[in-house]
Design an enzyme around this catalytic site. Sequence first.
Site, PDB file in Angstrom:
ATOM      1  N   ASP A 115      57.744  40.557  45.587  1.00  0.00           N
ATOM      2  CA  ASP A 115      56.542  40.945  46.341  1.00  0.00           C
ATOM      3  C   ASP A 115      56.852  41.325  47.785  1.00  0.00           C
ATOM      4  O   ASP A 115      56.179  40.893  48.720  1.00  0.00           O
ATOM      5  CB  ASP A 115      55.516  39.806  46.290  1.00  0.00           C
ATOM      6  CG  ASP A 115      54.127  40.251  46.738  1.00  0.00           C
ATOM      7  OD1 ASP A 115      53.842  41.463  46.671  1.00  0.00           O
ATOM      8  OD2 ASP A 115      53.334  39.383  47.159  1.00  0.00           O
ATOM      9  N   GLU A 145      60.425  44.951  43.550  1.00  0.00           N
ATOM     10  CA  GLU A 145      59.683  45.009  44.819  1.00  0.00           C
ATOM     11  C   GLU A 145      60.515  44.495  45.991  1.00  0.00           C
ATOM     12  O   GLU A 145      60.058  43.701  46.818  1.00  0.00           O
ATOM     13  CB  GLU A 145      58.335  44.282  44.727  1.00  0.00           C
ATOM     14  CG  GLU A 145      57.246  45.138  44.117  1.00  0.00           C
ATOM     15  CD  GLU A 145      55.843  44.597  44.316  1.00  0.00           C
ATOM     16  OE1 GLU A 145      55.554  44.004  45.380  1.00  0.00           O
ATOM     17  OE2 GLU A 145      55.037  44.770  43.398  1.00  0.00           O
ATOM     18  N   ASP A 258      59.678  43.346  35.897  1.00  0.00           N
ATOM     19  CA  ASP A 258      58.217  43.292  35.949  1.00  0.00           C
ATOM     20  C   ASP A 258      57.713  44.479  35.136  1.00  0.00           C
ATOM     21  O   ASP A 258      57.626  45.593  35.634  1.00  0.00           O
ATOM     22  CB  ASP A 258      57.731  43.365  37.396  1.00  0.00           C
ATOM     23  CG  ASP A 258      56.212  43.346  37.502  1.00  0.00           C
ATOM     24  OD1 ASP A 258      55.543  43.206  36.454  1.00  0.00           O
ATOM     25  OD2 ASP A 258      55.686  43.478  38.621  1.00  0.00           O
TER      26      ASP A 258
END
Length: 350
Positions: A115, A145, A258
């Site tokens: 994130d 990310e 992901d």
Amino acid sequence: MSSSDNDEPKVVEISDDEMECEGVVEVNNEQSDEAKMREFAEITATDEIMAQSILQDVGWDLKRALDVFFGSDAFKETRNEAVMGPSSSAVGNQPVMTAEDLKGFELSLMSWNIDGLDGRSLATRMKAVATIVKKVNPDILFLQEVVDRDLEPIDKLQSLYKIYYSNKGCQYYTAILVSKMFEVEKHDVVHFQNSGMYRTLQIVEGSIGGMKVFLVNTHLESMRDHRAQRMAQFSFCMDRCAEIIANNPGCFLFFGGDLNLRDEEISSIPDGVLDAWVSAGCDTKTKWTWDTYKNDNKQGFNGAKMRFDRIYWHGPFNQVHFSLEGRQRIRSCLCFPSDHWAINATFSAV
């Protein structure tokens, strides 16, 4: 390997007749189905692996399978876009190993969307990510990310790992980290042509202990509205995995990241490719990797929880242990290292 709560995730041995929980398509007329696969491959100028994956989805109806292939942007892109050349490895060079050959061997892989796009407490969170990675000490690490800002804690992991970034300098990207005992032969990055989010497929080819290993890390298109792009990307990834396995008999393959997938979006999985969470027993305690009920880094999702992060594998291991990591709140900023839990799978032969 340790779990972050008092409930230890199950370790389940995989028997020869145990397959994925999603089910197995049984073929009643093997000769007839083989003929359909050959005809499909000849008409479409593809191969029987692609033929089998589509025919299984449509109940072995050849006409419907051809309609799917020629009418789907996903398969047109796979056929027409030469995103990657064939593996440099010659077919048949790697001996096919069994669980007995690997007895006592263990390999661990962690995948984590960290994130980086959320700038809140980013430096602190990245330090926490690095601390957890060092504590768990996986042999292989897939990250999604990743961003340039506050990357130093991740870069410092090069004392333990060889680090490969997909497209550093982009808004965000992926990374594959491998232990120093992993001999890397090749690193490739495929840019998804249908992505509006800079998404890629990152592949590291190498060996460990003389065994050929392929590592495939990705971050598929996000959000429900981009379902079609995500499904096409997943289909491409699985076709690529099938191609690698076909060209490299006896190899080990690990694909994950992901994936942003909902269960109903999953297309057929190549033979011999298994879901690590399923292989470990489908423990509900380790199912939800994006859980806004327990993880409050993101607000406004009304307790939504999804199994976005997944690891698929191919190889002769017969035992898989699966756990979630990164579930401790950071004391200084009262948030978690990421809005995703890390998934950690340990593969072994007993």
